[in-house]
Design a protein around this motif. Structure first.
Motif: not given
Length: 413
Positions: A317-321, A323, A343, A345-346, A396, A400
């Motif tokens: 997963t990714y700690q911030a969105p 894309d 793409t 997010d968390a 970004e 993330g």
């Protein structure tokens, strides 16, 4: 060097294991291991995931893989080939033996459906050409415990410590370790049998220190932490100068962590504490009154190779969105090359092929370095290794890809 000859790669068979392992031992200096250590590695070797390079009847190359599961950001446990026992006989260097084994191994990992391969490198520069990159780092410590004190949190004095024979509490310590694994990227879920490595204690490995000792931390009759260590006695004119040599320690909460580290700092007749490859953000460092006297030295630890870019990036997963469209170069595993849209997010992520415009251009090595959240894509860009095509995409992605806690490999393999 002799005349170049072709080598035959084949899956390891049990009756070839001794010759195969002897080649490995010789490549790492030729010093024999204790019999109990050799026997344990024999039992842990996964024959069907190990290969040897043979020149006639002589084994001239070795490579193996363990069936690990690796914690990634978000807490998922992802299949990963733990590349291990890699060697080439000195008589057969510069003949493509290593390259042929790496080619066969990564093809196999792809066929097994595993998205990742990981390793620890005796010489870091070797594996970059095969797409591996350092993704975790560890801190070696050498603490002057006569000068450094810890400011411990409330509840520390409520934790009971007691000595126990390492083998007697092995299952309880493994249960603590297992509970810790999902909380930090880079940690390995240990397979049955691997716990025995943590209490293997041949005298030849002690370097003048005591047999392995263990102290467990308890609360309400439950073991909530442990420390395994040795003590190397020492004396000088002014008095005792022993060294506490920490092997490993885990704890389930701040108070247990503090109680164990305070104990290690305060062992009688010792003046220093040493340990290899501890987490860069281990909590005791924030308790220390003088970090300068803790002898911190950072070095690379786990190297990561994305075998399937799409599956690997989807697994975490990714700690911030995010894309972002990546343009990926991968000369050694060309099935990864091209454009991928990530793409996520968390809560989860998706990653697939795309023809959309590129946002970031990089090689598979940069993705491997950043994969566990310990190496910033922005730092790699500063080194000229990531190229930002769409303005803002780097920030970004860098945010993330980060991790709340620093990724860490708890032990080698």
């Amino acid at each position: 060097m002799g005349t170049a000859t072709s080598t035959d790669l084949r899956v390891l068979r049990q009756h070839d294991w001794d010759q195969w392992y002897d080649n490995l031992v010789r490549a790492f200096g030729g010093v024999p291991e204790a019999s109990e250590e050799r026997e344990l590695w024999n039992s842990l070797t996964e024959l069907d995931r190990s290969i040897g390079a043979w020149d006639g009847d002589a084994c001239v190359g070795t490579a193996g893989a363990f069936s690990f599961r690796l914690t990634v950001p978000g807490g998922a446990s992802v299949p990963a080939a733990g590349v291990t026992m890699v060697s080439v006989a000195a008589t057969h260097r510069r003949r493509g033996v290593l390259r042929s084994m790496m080619r066969r191994q990564l093809d196999d990992v792809r066929e097994w459906g595993w998205p990742l391969a990981v390793l620890t490198a005796s010489e870091p520069e070797i594996y970059g050409r095969f797409g591996y990159a350092a993704a975790t780092y560890g801190t070696n410590i050498d603490v002057d415990t006569t000068r450094v004190r810890l400011s411990v949190p409330p509840g520390t004095d409520d934790v009971r410590l007691r000595y126990a024979a390492p083998a007697d509490v092995l299952d309880a310590c493994e249960a603590v370790y297992a509970r810790r694994v999902p909380g930090r990227p880079g940690m390995l879920a240990r397979l049955p049998g691997w716990e025995r490595l943590r209490v293997l204690d041949p005298e030849s490995d002690r370097e003048g220190a005591s047999p392995l000792q263990c102290v467990v931390a308890e609360r309400d009759d439950e073991i909530v932490g442990y420390a395994r260590f040795r003590v190397r006695p020492g004396w000088e004119t002014a008095g005792p100068k022993g060294v506490v040599v920490l092997q490993d320690t885990e704890a389930l909460d701040p108070a247990a962590h503090a109680a164990l580290w305070r104990f290690l700092f305060d062992i009688d007749l010792t003046s220093s504490l040493t340990a290899l490859s501890r987490p860069l953000d281990e909590p005791w460092m924030s308790m220390a009154n003088d970090i300068r006297r803790c002898g911190l030295h950072v070095r690379d630890s786990l190297f990561v190779r994305l075998v399937d870019v799409g599956a690997a990036l989807e697994a975490r997963t990714y700690q911030a969105p995010v894309d972002v469209v990546f343009e990926v170069e991968d000369d050694f595993c060309p099935w990864n090359a091209g454009r991928w849209r990530l793409t996520g997010d968390a809560k989860g992520a998706s990653c697939g092929r795309t023809t959309d415009s590129v946002d970031l251009a990089l090689t598979v090595r940069e993705l491997g370095a950043a994969y566990l959240g310990g190496v910033s894509l922005a730092s790699l860009a500063g080194a000229g290794r990531v190229r930002e095509v769409r303005q803002g995409a780097l920030a970004e992605a860098a945010v993330g890809f980060g991790s709340v806690v620093t990724p860490w490999l708890p032990h080698g393999f």
